[in-house]
Design a protein around this motif. Structure first.
Motif, PDB file in Angstrom:
ATOM      1  N   PHE A   1       0.828  -1.208   0.000  1.00 31.80           N
ATOM      2  CA  PHE A   1       0.000   0.000   0.000  1.00 31.80           C
ATOM      3  C   PHE A   1       0.864   1.261   0.000  1.00 31.80           C
ATOM      4  CE2 PHE A   1      -3.094  -3.064   1.693  1.00 31.80           C
ATOM      5  CZ  PHE A   1      -4.220  -2.728   0.967  1.00 31.80           C
ATOM      6  N   SER A   2       1.841   1.300   0.892  1.00 30.93           N
ATOM      7  CA  SER A   2       2.721   2.479   0.956  1.00 30.93           C
ATOM      8  C   SER A   2       4.178   2.102   1.224  1.00 30.93           C
ATOM      9  CB  SER A   2       2.227   3.467   2.011  1.00 30.93           C
ATOM     10  OG  SER A   2       2.008   2.854   3.260  1.00 30.93           O
ATOM     11  N   VAL A   3       4.474   0.806   1.266  1.00 32.62           N
ATOM     12  CA  VAL A   3       5.852   0.307   1.304  1.00 32.62           C
ATOM     13  C   VAL A   3       5.930  -0.844   0.312  1.00 32.62           C
ATOM     14  CG1 VAL A   3       6.257   0.966   3.699  1.00 32.62           C
ATOM     15  CG2 VAL A   3       5.347  -1.291   3.196  1.00 32.62           C
ATOM     16  N   ASN A   4       7.139  -1.222  -0.070  1.00 34.90           N
ATOM     17  CA  ASN A   4       7.297  -2.313  -1.027  1.00 34.90           C
ATOM     18  C   ASN A   4       6.678  -3.594  -0.483  1.00 34.90           C
ATOM     19  OD1 ASN A   4       8.683  -0.719  -2.893  1.00 34.90           O
ATOM     20  ND2 ASN A   4      10.669  -1.135  -1.925  1.00 34.90           N
ATOM     21  N   PRO A   5       6.004  -4.362  -1.331  1.00 28.51           N
ATOM     22  CA  PRO A   5       5.345  -5.582  -0.857  1.00 28.51           C
ATOM     23  C   PRO A   5       6.346  -6.681  -0.534  1.00 28.51           C
ATOM     24  CG  PRO A   5       5.144  -5.407  -3.233  1.00 28.51           C
ATOM     25  CD  PRO A   5       5.776  -4.123  -2.774  1.00 28.51           C
ATOM     26  N   GLY A   6       5.904  -7.597   0.335  1.00 28.36           N
ATOM     27  CA  GLY A   6       6.663  -8.809   0.585  1.00 28.36           C
ATOM     28  C   GLY A   6       7.632  -8.779   1.741  1.00 28.36           C
ATOM     29  N   SER A   7       7.748  -7.669   2.445  1.00 24.47           N
ATOM     30  CA  SER A   7       8.675  -7.599   3.578  1.00 24.47           C
ATOM     31  C   SER A   7       7.987  -8.114   4.841  1.00 24.47           C
ATOM     32  CB  SER A   7       9.151  -6.166   3.805  1.00 24.47           C
ATOM     33  OG  SER A   7       9.865  -5.690   2.682  1.00 24.47           O
ATOM     34  N   PRO A   8       8.715  -8.846   5.703  1.00 21.31           N
ATOM     35  CA  PRO A   8       8.117  -9.328   6.954  1.00 21.31           C
ATOM     36  C   PRO A   8       7.676  -8.162   7.827  1.00 21.31           C
ATOM     37  CG  PRO A   8      10.191 -10.455   6.510  1.00 21.31           C
ATOM     38  CD  PRO A   8      10.098  -9.331   5.524  1.00 21.31           C
ATOM     39  N   LEU A   9       6.546  -8.333   8.492  1.00 20.60           N
ATOM     40  CA  LEU A   9       6.011  -7.296   9.370  1.00 20.60           C
ATOM     41  C   LEU A   9       6.590  -7.439  10.771  1.00 20.60           C
ATOM     42  CD1 LEU A   9       2.278  -7.526   8.270  1.00 20.60           C
ATOM     43  CD2 LEU A   9       3.763  -5.550   7.902  1.00 20.60           C
ATOM     44  N   PRO A  10       6.865  -6.318  11.453  1.00 19.49           N
ATOM     45  CA  PRO A  10       7.305  -6.395  12.845  1.00 19.49           C
ATOM     46  C   PRO A  10       6.140  -6.821  13.737  1.00 19.49           C
ATOM     47  CG  PRO A  10       6.902  -4.114  12.256  1.00 19.49           C
ATOM     48  CD  PRO A  10       6.750  -4.916  10.989  1.00 19.49           C
ATOM     49  N   THR A  11       6.433  -7.464  14.846  1.00 16.69           N
ATOM     50  CA  THR A  11       5.371  -7.936  15.742  1.00 16.69           C
ATOM     51  C   THR A  11       5.689  -7.570  17.182  1.00 16.69           C
ATOM     52  OG1 THR A  11       6.403 -10.116  16.033  1.00 16.69           O
ATOM     53  CG2 THR A  11       4.836  -9.870  14.220  1.00 16.69           C
ATOM     54  N   ILE A  12       4.618  -7.436  17.990  1.00 15.38           N
ATOM     55  CA  ILE A  12       4.793  -7.135  19.414  1.00 15.38           C
ATOM     56  C   ILE A  12       4.218  -8.241  20.298  1.00 15.38           C
ATOM     57  CG2 ILE A  12       4.970  -4.649  19.126  1.00 15.38           C
ATOM     58  CD1 ILE A  12       2.030  -4.386  19.810  1.00 15.38           C
ATOM     59  N   ASN A  13       3.549  -9.226  19.703  1.00 16.45           N
ATOM     60  CA  ASN A  13       3.241 -10.501  20.364  1.00 16.45           C
ATOM     61  C   ASN A  13       2.470 -10.335  21.685  1.00 16.45           C
ATOM     62  OD1 ASN A  13       4.951 -11.500  18.275  1.00 16.45           O
ATOM     63  ND2 ASN A  13       6.732 -11.244  19.594  1.00 16.45           N
ATOM     64  N   LEU A  14       1.347  -9.632  21.612  1.00 13.75           N
ATOM     65  CA  LEU A  14       0.552  -9.381  22.811  1.00 13.75           C
ATOM     66  C   LEU A  14      -0.631 -10.336  22.901  1.00 13.75           C
ATOM     67  CD1 LEU A  14       0.437  -5.462  22.833  1.00 13.75           C
ATOM     68  CD2 LEU A  14       1.976  -6.975  24.108  1.00 13.75           C
ATOM     69  N   PRO A  15      -0.967 -10.799  24.104  1.00 14.30           N
ATOM     70  CA  PRO A  15      -2.127 -11.683  24.264  1.00 14.30           C
ATOM     71  C   PRO A  15      -3.440 -10.941  24.411  1.00 14.30           C
ATOM     72  CG  PRO A  15      -1.011 -11.454  26.358  1.00 14.30           C
ATOM     73  CD  PRO A  15      -0.195 -10.668  25.354  1.00 14.30           C
ATOM     74  N   ARG A  16      -3.380  -9.616  24.543  1.00 17.88           N
ATOM     75  CA  ARG A  16      -4.607  -8.834  24.682  1.00 17.88           C
ATOM     76  C   ARG A  16      -4.380  -7.444  24.092  1.00 17.88           C
ATOM     77  NH1 ARG A  16      -4.843  -7.303  31.185  1.00 17.88           N
ATOM     78  NH2 ARG A  16      -2.895  -6.089  31.240  1.00 17.88           N
ATOM     79  N   LEU A  17      -5.490  -6.737  23.852  1.00 16.71           N
ATOM     80  CA  LEU A  17      -5.429  -5.408  23.252  1.00 16.71           C
ATOM     81  C   LEU A  17      -6.504  -4.542  23.884  1.00 16.71           C
ATOM     82  CD1 LEU A  17      -4.377  -3.469  20.977  1.00 16.71           C
ATOM     83  CD2 LEU A  17      -6.221  -4.402  19.539  1.00 16.71           C
ATOM     84  N   PHE A  18      -6.120  -3.339  24.323  1.00 17.57           N
ATOM     85  CA  PHE A  18      -7.080  -2.348  24.785  1.00 17.57           C
ATOM     86  C   PHE A  18      -7.465  -1.481  23.584  1.00 17.57           C
ATOM     87  CE2 PHE A  18      -4.897  -3.635  28.570  1.00 17.57           C
ATOM     88  CZ  PHE A  18      -5.839  -3.546  29.585  1.00 17.57           C
ATOM     89  N   VAL A  19      -8.772  -1.393  23.313  1.00 11.90           N
ATOM     90  CA  VAL A  19      -9.269  -0.640  22.170  1.00 11.90           C
ATOM     91  C   VAL A  19     -10.200   0.461  22.660  1.00 11.90           C
ATOM     92  CG1 VAL A  19     -10.466  -0.752  19.956  1.00 11.90           C
ATOM     93  CG2 VAL A  19      -9.137  -2.714  20.731  1.00 11.90           C
TER      94      VAL A  19
END
Length: 510
Positions: free
Chosen positions: A341-359
Motif C-alpha cells: 500500500f505504501s511500502v514495497n510488498p513482501g517484507s516481513p512485518l514487525p510484531t509485538i506478540n501481545l495476548p490482549r489489546l485495549f481498544v
C-alpha cells in the motif's frame, strides 16, 4: 473495482421537505437481468481525457436509463441481499435516487435498517481519499456535541501541517467554536453560513471566534485547501507501575497508514511494551488488508500465522468463488508481510506478540476497525473495550466506478476463524447499562474533549490504564448520552436530535 473495503458511509441530510411523489415501489416492474457489463460506462455525461493513471476514460454516450440498468444488473449479481431488493423500472428515476432503491428494505431485530451502508462518492474524490488521504478542508475534524440551540461544536482532532495547525491558528482538541463569519454557533439561525464555514469546499476563507480550553477567546481566519491525512498519530510509550504501555491514535485504514503502522510497531517492539492502547474512536474503516496486517503485528506469529483473519461470505449465488475477482473462496489468513500500500510488498512485518489489546471505541469505530477486533477475538486475543458501542458493520464491498461515480453496495459479510461475524449492532463494553451490541470486557466511557488524544489523563486512556491495574471502571449511574457525531456533519434545525451527514460522505475528515 478497487481492493475490498470495509468502510462506514454517512447519511445525507436534507433540511428541505420534498413534495410527495408516486413511489415506484407501488407499481409492478419485471424484466430480465442482463449482465451488468452490457451497460457499463454508458453515460449520460461521458468523461473525456485521461484518468489519474493516464488511461483514457472508457465512457461512451448513453442515457440515464443505461446508468440505472447498470446499477440494477450489478446489484442483482453482486448485492449480498439481492433477493430482497424490490425491482424498480430503470426509466423511472434519476440515477442517484435509483441507486437508493437498490438495497434491502428489511430491518434488524432492533428495528434498525438492515443496510445502513449504501452510498456513493465521486470517483476522483474516492481515489484521493483512499490512496493518498487527500480531501478539502482546514485539517480540523469537528465534533458536534449539540446540534440544536444551544449548539456546541468542538475540535475533535487536527492534521499536522494544515491550516488548522498553522502557528497563527493553532487549533487544538477541545477548542470550542463560538462564531463563524459573524453568526453565533450557539443560537444563530443562519445554518448555511455555519455549515459552509465548518465544511468548506477548496479555497474558501472563513473567520471564527474560538474559545480555548482555558476559557480565553480569540479570532482566527482559515482558508481551506487540500488536506493530506496523517492516519496514525500520537505514538507514545507510557510508563506505569506494571510495565510500559504503548498508545497510538489510528483514524483511517487508508493506503498511507501501512508505513506509519509499521513504524509505530517497530517503536513498540523495540521498547518491549507489555500492553497496547489502540485508539480507534474515530476510525471508520478502510482497506481490510491493512487491518489484517495490523492484527498480525499485534498478535505475532505464534498466535496468528496461518490462522483466519476474516473469511468473506457472498450471496447464495456465489458460495465457492469470489464473484468480483474470480478467485476461489478459501481461508484468508492474517497478512504476515507488507501488501504494497505504501511500502514495497513482501517484507516481513514487525510484531509485538501481545495476548490482549485495549481498544478505545465510539460510534465512528466501524467496518475494518471492527473486523480487526473480531479477527483478533477469533484467535483468542482478548479485546478490552473502553468507550462506547461501535457502529456495527460486519460487511464490506468492492467499490465500482461507473460514469465517474464510485458505488459502494454491500457484497459480502465477514467471519473470523471461529465463524463469528454477527455484530450488526456493534461491540459494547460489558458494563453498559442497556445491552446494545456484542458485549466485551471493558468500560463505558464518554469521549473526553478536555484533554488531548494520548494524554494519560484523557478519559478513555485513563480508564484503560485503570482497568489494566485492577479491572475497575469509572462509576456510571445511567446510560451515557449518545456520543458526539464526528465528521462531515450539517447542523440540524432546532428540533433535530440526530445529526446526519452530508452528501453520503463517510470519512472522518472529509
Amino acid at each position: 473495482p478497487s481492493p475490498p473495503v470495509s468502510q462506514a458511509p454517512e447519511e445525507e441530510e436534507s433540511n428541505t421537505e420534498q413534495p410527495e411523489t408516486e413511489d415506484p415501489e407501488d407499481t409492478s416492474f419485471s424484466a430480465p437481468f442482463l449482465p451488468y457489463t452490457t451497460f457499463e460506462q454508458r453515460c449520460e455525461n461521458p468523461r473525456s481525457g485521461l484518468d489519474s493513471a493516464g488511461r483514457a476514460f472508457p465512457d461512451i454516450q448513453g442515457e440515464v436509463a443505461d446508468e440505472n440498468n447498470w446499477i440494477r444488473a450489478w446489484s442483482h449479481e453482486l448485492y449480498l441481499w439481492y433477493d430482497e431488493i424490490i425491482d424498480v423500472d430503470p426509466e423511472s428515476l434519476p440515477t442517484p435516487e435509483y441507486f437508493e432503491k437498490m438495497k434491502t428494505p428489511e430491518t434488524t431485530a432492533s428495528g434498525a435498517p438492515k443496510d445502513k451502508f449504501h452510498f456513493t462518492l465521486p470517483t476522483d474524490e474516492w481515489i484521493q481519499i483512499s490512496q493518498a488521504g487527500v480531501s478539502a478542508g482546514y485539517g480540523a475534524t469537528f465534533a458536534i456535541l449539540s446540534s440544536s440551540p444551544p449548539r456546541q461544536v468542538v475540535v475533535a482532532y487536527t492534521q499536522p501541517n494544515s491550516p488548522a495547525t498553522a502557528p497563527e491558528t493553532n487549533l487544538r482538541r477541545g477548542d470550542t467554536i463560538l462564531e463563524i463569519d459573524g453568526v453565533s454557533m450557539i443560537d444563530g439561525s443562519d445554518l448555511d453560513t455555519l455549515n459552509n464555514g465548518l465544511f468548506p469546499g477548496n479555497g474558501e476563507t472563513h473567520s471564527f471566534v474560538i474559545e480555548n480550553l482555558d476559557g480565553t477567546q480569540r479570532e482566527i481566519t482559515m482558508t481551506s485547501g487540500p488536506i493530506t491525512e496523517t492516519p496514525v498519530q500520537n505514538v507514545s510509550i507510557l510508563e506505569t507501575n506494571n510495565g510500559l504501555v504503548g498508545y497510538m491514535t489510528f483514524n483511517d485504514h487508508i493506503a498511507t497508514s501501512e508505513a506509519l503502522l509499521i513504524n509505530a510497531m517497530e517503536q513498540f517492539r523495540d521498547a518491549n511494551i507489555s500492553d497496547l492502547i489502540l485508539d480507534l474512536r474515530y476510525n471508520g474503516g478502510g482497506f481490510l488488508d491493512i487491518a489484517s496486517e495490523l492484527g498480525y503485528m499485534i498478535a505475532g506469529p505464534q498466535a496468528a500465522t496461518g490462522r483466519v483473519f476474516e473469511n468473506l461470505q457472498f450471496s447464495d449465488k456465489h458460495p465457492d468463488f469470489n464473484p468480483v475477482t474470480g478467485e476461489q473462496l478459501v481461508d484468508r489468513p492474517f497478512k504476515t508481510t507488507t501488501q504494497g500500500f505504501s511500502v514495497n510488498p513482501g517484507s516481513p512485518l514487525p510484531t509485538i506478540n501481545l495476548p490482549r489489546l485495549f481498544v478505545l471505541t465510539g460510534p465512528r469505530t466501524c467496518s475494518a476497525s471492527e473486523s480487526l477486533m473480531n479477527g483478533l477475538r477469533g484467535i483468542d486475543i482478548e479485546i478490552i473495550q473502553i468507550g462506547n458501542t461501535t457502529c456495527g458493520k460486519p460487511y464490506g464491498f468492492y467499490p465500482f466506478d461507473n460514469c465517474g461515480t464510485t458505488y459502494f453496495s454491500i457484497q459480502f459479510g465477514g467471519v473470523n476463524e471461529k465463524g463469528f461475524g454477527e455484530y450488526s449492532d456493534g461491540f459494547s463494553p460489558a458494563n453498559i447499562t442497556q445491552p446494545e451490541g456484542v458485549e466485551l470486557p471493558g468500560c463505558l466511557v464518554s469521549d473526553d474533549f478536555t484533554r488531548q488524544l494520548g494524554d494519560p489523563l484523557e478519559g478513555m486512556t485513563r480508564a484503560a490504564l485503570q482497568y489494566r491495574e485492577d479491572t475497575s471502571c469509572p462509576l456510571t449511574t445511567a446510560r451515557l448520552k449518545p456520543a458526539a457525531r464526528v465528521g462531515w456533519q450539517n447542523l440540524g434545525k432546532a428540533n433535530a436530535d440526530v445529526v446526519k451527514f452530508v452528501n453520503g460522505k463517510w470519512v472522518a475528515q472529509p
